[in-house]
Design a protein around this motif. Structure first.
Motif, short mmCIF file in Angstrom:
data_model
loop_
_atom_site.label_atom_id
_atom_site.label_comp_id
_atom_site.label_asym_id
_atom_site.label_seq_id
_atom_site.Cartn_x
_atom_site.Cartn_y
_atom_site.Cartn_z
N LEU A 175 40.70 -14.39 48.03
CA LEU A 175 41.89 -14.82 48.02
C LEU A 175 42.74 -15.60 49.16
O LEU A 175 41.80 -16.05 49.99
N LYS A 176 43.75 -16.68 49.18
CA LYS A 176 44.17 -17.77 49.81
C LYS A 176 44.93 -17.15 51.20
O LYS A 176 46.63 -16.59 50.34
N SER A 177 44.93 -17.10 52.76
CA SER A 177 45.95 -16.96 53.16
C SER A 177 47.17 -18.08 53.53
O SER A 177 46.65 -19.08 53.39
N GLU A 178 48.11 -17.54 54.17
CA GLU A 178 49.32 -18.77 54.29
C GLU A 178 49.88 -18.31 55.40
O GLU A 178 49.85 -17.44 56.30
N LEU A 179 49.79 -19.89 56.60
CA LEU A 179 50.61 -19.87 57.91
C LEU A 179 51.90 -20.51 57.46
O LEU A 179 52.48 -21.37 56.26
N PHE A 180 52.58 -19.55 58.27
CA PHE A 180 53.38 -19.12 57.80
C PHE A 180 54.77 -19.50 59.64
O PHE A 180 54.62 -17.99 59.90
N ALA A 181 54.93 -20.50 59.39
CA ALA A 181 55.54 -20.91 60.44
C ALA A 181 57.36 -21.44 59.89
O ALA A 181 57.24 -21.45 59.28
N ARG A 182 58.00 -20.44 60.86
CA ARG A 182 59.76 -20.86 60.73
C ARG A 182 59.69 -22.08 60.41
O ARG A 182 60.68 -22.39 60.08
N ARG A 183 59.78 -22.54 61.79
CA ARG A 183 59.82 -24.34 62.38
C ARG A 183 59.10 -24.12 63.01
O ARG A 183 58.20 -23.59 64.18
N SER A 184 58.43 -25.59 62.54
CA SER A 184 56.88 -26.21 63.11
C SER A 184 57.44 -25.97 64.59
O SER A 184 58.32 -26.46 64.95
N THR A 185 56.07 -25.55 65.14
CA THR A 185 56.02 -25.52 66.95
C THR A 185 56.00 -26.84 67.30
O THR A 185 55.24 -27.06 68.13
N ALA A 186 55.37 -27.16 66.27
CA ALA A 186 54.98 -28.70 66.96
C ALA A 186 55.92 -29.35 67.12
O ALA A 186 56.82 -29.68 67.02
#
Lengths: 337, 337
Positions: A325-336
């Motif tokens: 299965l696939k995981s997801e990157l979950f950033a509430r607001r971009s840290t970039a």
DNA sequence: CTGTTAGCGCATTCAG
DNA sequence: CTGAATGCGCTAACAG
């Protein structure tokens, strides 16, 4: 008061035990009238079949076991949720065993389980387990086994995992793109496939972005959270250039956050952290928390589904039934930026 | 390959089944020499006793059931940890059932359980359960039962709880002392004892600090987190004077935090929140989170200990064996001033 | 010290 | 359609 069993029902109805048994199983060779009488009395007396007698006779227990490191962890508790859901729908009972990532306990539990108590087993191996002899034995002793997340590659059975390599890559790339140049990696354990996979993704991301892989920035955690935190703090102190952390498992991510806070290094301004696994709650509340979230509930469901299907069909489970299965990157607001 | 059972061992050793059985149980009436022979072969063939045959014969299953609303919750997962720990030490197996706070499911599960599958039961009732007929039936059907946290007062058995009234008082007083004057209360469910107790504490604190109890500031949550959040947002919008929230259960606390964030009302500057139950992780990370933390692990341990002791001694569990543990208010940094 | 016998509650032959 | 008989694997009472 005499116990309510088939014998009792039979006596009160002037029938034989066999007939009562058949009636309750809705066998076609019992008259509708008799079935009705039997069912009525059974309901009245609140008859419940003795599960053990039935299991003994039929040689199936309608029970599966779940062996996991711990339950106080979003990933595993969500997985259990999925497992229990599927099991209950199919009329299966769920036995739960916690290894606390301890090899000895895992061995003890597997012995405990060798002997018909369960029809099948869902398992996520303890990170400390290097030897797989106990698992081999268990496997040989017959119950169907499906591994999930922390798999034992040595056994030829189905495994439900996530795209760990890619996730490791993704997490690391995310940090690099956010400006990190010295990314520490917190490894869950050298002998766990998920750890190896995630670390390989980490290395690949570094390489492809032109960064050196620095072995001394890799820290392998153990079962002691407090000590892990101390060691992370040590690392951050001695290597002040570290500006990013990729933690390959929930517990280590938490320890990282705590370590950063204690050292007064703000997240994500001074150090960015990506924690693998489901921080759940926390990631919703604190925008500083970036996580790689695994579809834990689905993993549980899928693993249980594969297992129960095999049990019902009395067919062996093949490695080819494995699912990724696939995981997801979950950033509430971009840290970039 | 013939199965490895007592018969098989007996044949290969030219002994009777009874002797083999006794030898494996280390009975004093078997010669050391024979014991040795038996044990050696048993080990060699990896003999495992059939748990169901044994249970059937002895009429004990060495298994307990745990019935709880959910597992993806710090309180319950920690409690399970404690339960599993105690159970394993005593050689008991743990079956787990999740009600998802659904009355129908709870009824189904209790029926499922009536019938000797478990020697005892640890239970935290579903918040929706108003009727206790199914529990009465279960209780009558014999297994020992110990309730924890969400108890059913109607049954005369032991209960392991926390000082809910005091905690409710404490939480509310904490908010008042921090300057709050219009404190909303999020109730878990009107028909749950923990809810009633905590609310009474809330009311008492208001009263003793000279504040009016305003019924319209009490919101009763249900199983739908999303809707709960919406309703909390509604409340905050229509009642802008609200400057504090006391959530009587973890899920509602989380919904409150989310609601506040979505409305742009800063915690704890504009609104202070005290969440009941173990936010665990989150409370460590975000200093804005103030929690009332229950000793979940100990609750699990205690409940399991009472249950197993009663089972082993074959003695009924008395209400007088009930235990009340203490919760703790856990504020990372004081919200007062 | 060891063996023989009986039976836990149930599902399933085999007879009728 | 129903009943009598058998045995799942194990433990325990009763002999010896």
């Amino acid at each position: 008061m005499p116990p309510v069993n088939l014998k009792r029902l039979a006596q009160e109805l002037n029938l034989s035990i066999a007939t009562v048994s058949r009636a309750l199983q809705d066998s076609y060779e019992v008259s509708a009238h008799t079935k009705e009488r039997v069912r009525a009395l059974a309901a009245e007396l609140n008859y419940q079949p003795n599960a053990y007698a039935s299991s003994l006779r039929r040689n199936v227990s309608k029970t599966i076991g779940v062996v996991i490191p711990e339950v106080n962890n979003h990933f595993f508790s969500l997985a259990i949720n999925g497992i229990e859901e599927v099991a209950r729908q199919s009329g299966y009972h769920v036995l739960i065993y916690l290894t606390h990532d301890d090899y000895e306990r895992e061995v003890g539990i597997t012995q405990y389980l060798t002997g018909g108590r369960v029809d099948g087993l869902l398992m996520s191996v303890a990170s400390e387990s290097r030897e797989f002899e106990h698992l081999q034995k268990l496997y040989a002793s017959k119950p169907a086994i499906v591994f999930f997340d922390r798999v034992c590659e040595a056994l030829p059975t189905a495994k439900v995992t996530t795209n760990d390599y890619e996730s490791g890559y993704l997490a690391t790339a995310h940090l690099i793109e956010a400006g990190c140049r010295h990314i520490a990696h917190l490894l869950v354990s050298g002998n766990l496939s998920i750890g190896r996979m995630r670390m390989q993704g980490y290395q690949a991301a570094l390489r492809e972005h032109g960064l050196e892989f620095d072995e001394t920035l890799v820290l392998t955690g153990d079962a002691d959270d407090e000590r892990n935190k101390e060691r992370i703090m040590d690392l951050l102190r001695t290597r002040p250039e570290v500006d990013g952390i990729f933690a390959s498992v929930e517990r280590l991510a938490l320890s990282s956050y705590q370590a950063c806070k204690e050292l007064g290094r703000a997240i994500p301004e001074q150090i960015k952290v990506v924690g693998f696994s489901n921080l759940g709650v926390a990631s919703l509340l604190d925008p500083a928390l970036t996580t790689i979230t695994q579809p834990a509930y689905d993993i549980g469901r899928q693993a249980a589904t594969i297992l129960l299907r095999a049990i019902e069909k009395k067919k062996a489970i093949l490695p080819s039934q494995s699912v990724v299965l696939k995981s997801e990157l979950f950033a509430r607001r971009s840290t970039a930026r």
